[in-house]
Design a protein around this motif. Structure first.
Motif, PDB file in Angstrom:
ATOM      1  N   UNK A  47      16.596  56.922 -50.932  1.00 35.02           N
ATOM      2  CA  UNK A  47      15.936  55.714 -51.413  1.00 35.02           C
ATOM      3  C   UNK A  47      16.873  54.526 -51.242  1.00 35.02           C
ATOM      4  N   UNK A  48      16.386  53.344 -51.605  1.00 30.05           N
ATOM      5  CA  UNK A  48      17.194  52.133 -51.517  1.00 30.05           C
ATOM      6  C   UNK A  48      17.147  51.525 -50.134  1.00 30.05           C
ATOM      7  N   UNK A  49      17.442  50.244 -50.034  1.00 28.84           N
ATOM      8  CA  UNK A  49      17.357  49.541 -48.749  1.00 28.84           C
ATOM      9  C   UNK A  49      18.341  50.088 -47.729  1.00 28.84           C
ATOM     10  N   UNK A  50      19.473  50.610 -48.196  1.00 32.12           N
ATOM     11  CA  UNK A  50      20.461  51.194 -47.291  1.00 32.12           C
ATOM     12  C   UNK A  50      20.226  52.691 -47.082  1.00 32.12           C
TER      13      UNK A  50
ATOM     14  N   UNK B 108      12.422  52.041 -47.600  1.00 33.43           N
ATOM     15  CA  UNK B 108      13.859  52.301 -47.510  1.00 33.43           C
ATOM     16  C   UNK B 108      14.330  52.082 -46.069  1.00 33.43           C
ATOM     17  N   UNK B 109      15.252  52.903 -45.593  1.00 33.82           N
ATOM     18  CA  UNK B 109      15.944  52.646 -44.323  1.00 33.82           C
ATOM     19  C   UNK B 109      15.298  53.320 -43.117  1.00 33.82           C
ATOM     20  N   UNK B 110      14.090  53.819 -43.262  1.00 29.78           N
ATOM     21  CA  UNK B 110      13.464  54.576 -42.173  1.00 29.78           C
ATOM     22  C   UNK B 110      13.488  53.809 -40.846  1.00 29.78           C
ATOM     23  N   UNK B 111      13.153  52.529 -40.875  1.00 26.01           N
ATOM     24  CA  UNK B 111      12.984  51.737 -39.655  1.00 26.01           C
ATOM     25  C   UNK B 111      14.288  51.517 -38.887  1.00 26.01           C
ATOM     26  N   UNK B 112      15.431  51.636 -39.545  1.00 25.15           N
ATOM     27  CA  UNK B 112      16.694  51.235 -38.919  1.00 25.15           C
ATOM     28  C   UNK B 112      17.605  52.389 -38.521  1.00 25.15           C
TER      29      UNK B 112
END
Length: 368
Positions: free
Chosen positions: A217-220, A276-280
């Motif tokens: 989870x989380x943006x990172x 969360x960070x899936x896209x990156x």
């Protein structure tokens, strides 16, 4: 003429006998009076509920207005009796308008009684005049006292219903009794019981061959839903949750870890929380060191109007069981997964999904 005199004499005797008889006998109850007495019986206006906090609560027998203490209760009420909702815990996000009746967007915001963002709007609550407040969630030691305080403060009966992955069927039965909607609740209860039992039978057959999974989870992407936490109830059943930390939090944000810890765990599968960070991660050389990223075994939890896997962990986890089963164990999963998703949305959100909506829900949830 003598016959007339004799007849009159006999008549007088009979009249006197009847008069004496009626004077000595009680007046019989006329049948119409009995009917009137029976019709005057008043049906009870309240009934007693034994809630899951061990409290005895009296609620009206006819309930048309219900307030909820938080999102978990809101999800269950949305499924069973959305017409009784007098308010929401928070504003809907942008995805909700695709699935829910516009009428639900016009309800006032009441806030929620529990959680890190707890802020209950008592003034708005009282203005809506609910007949009962429904609380759904995890039982805690001080819960009964908190609910007694809420009930005393508002003058509104408060009923707690404990609910977790294995008990949503019974939770709906209790909610149905409270609201007087036992038949409708039985349909939802049976659905939850059927999906849970079928999934548990599948997981028993899989046994020790569970996938090693981490939920990020989380943006990172460096927070995890740790094994044994309240939020991990579904993941711990459906996979080998290898994210083990000391004193795991029960918050939906999860526990913060460093990337070195993720590398040590090196899971077979990574589930990223929605947003969360899936896209990156595919273009990030650090994340590419993990086998799950290398093999494309990373996914984003479906979302709309709620997260299928939890946060909060309410009845939508039943839908998450289906998704995890179809995703992680396709050879063992039985049934038509897409048809089952459509069935859930019809029962719990009163929504008929279009193919476009279905594709959007699963866009990042089937493969990288």
């Amino acid at each position: 003429m003598k016959y007339v005199r004799k007849a009159l004499a006999v008549l007088l005797v009979v009249v006197n006998l009847c008069a004496c008889s009626s004077a000595s006998q009680p007046t019989p109850v006329v049948e119409s009076n009995a009917v009137a007495v029976e019709a005057a019986v008043v049906e009870p206006t309240v009934k007693t509920v034994e809630d899951d906090a061990g409290r005895t609560v009296e609620v009206p027998t006819q309930i048309t207005k219900v307030a909820v203490s938080g999102s978990m209760a809101q999800m269950m009420l949305l499924a069973l009796a959305p017409d009784t909702m007098v308010g929401l815990t928070s504003n809907w996000d942008d995805t909700a308008s695709q699935y829910l009746d516009p009428a639900y967007f016009e309800l006032p915001i009441l806030g929620q009684f529990y959680g890190s963002s707890a802020e209950f709007n008592y003034e708005e609550l009282l203005a809506q005049e609910p007949q009962v407040i429904v609380d759904v969630g995890e039982y805690k030691d001080d819960l009964a006292a908190d609910l007694d305080d809420l009930q005393a403060k508002t003058g509104i009966p408060v009923v707690h219903i404990s609910a977790e992955l294995s008990t949503y069927d019974r939770a709906f039965e209790l909610l149905g009794f409270v609201l007087g909607r036992e038949e409708e609740a039985a349909v939802l209860s049976e659905y939850c019981s059927r999906v849970y039992d079928d999934t548990m039978a599948m997981m028993e057959a899989i046994g020790a061959d569970k996938k090693d999974v981490v939920f990020c989870t989380g943006t990172e992407g460096t927070n995890v839903i740790a094994q044994g936490s309240y939020q991990a109830g579904l993941l711990d059943v459906m996979g080998n949750n290898i994210a083990v930390v000391e004193s795991p939090t029960s918050k939906g944000t999860g526990d913060a870890v460093d990337f070195e810890q993720l590398l040590l765990w090196d899971p077979e599968v990574i589930i990223f929380n929605y947003g969360s960070a899936y896209e990156t991660v595919a273009d990030d050389p650090v994340w590419q060191e993990l086998q799950a990223i290398q093999t494309g075994s990373y996914y984003e939890a479906p979302y709309g109007p709620y997260n299928w896997t939890g946060n909060p962990p309410s009845v939508q986890q039943i839908l998450g069981m289906l998704w995890y089963g179809a995703l992680l164990y396709p050879d063992a999963f039985t049934g038509d997964f897409l048809a089952q998703v459509n069935e859930y949305y019809a029962l719990f959100y009163h929504c008929t999904l279009s193919q476009e909506q279905l594709d959007g829900l699963l866009a990042h949830s089937i493969g990288a």
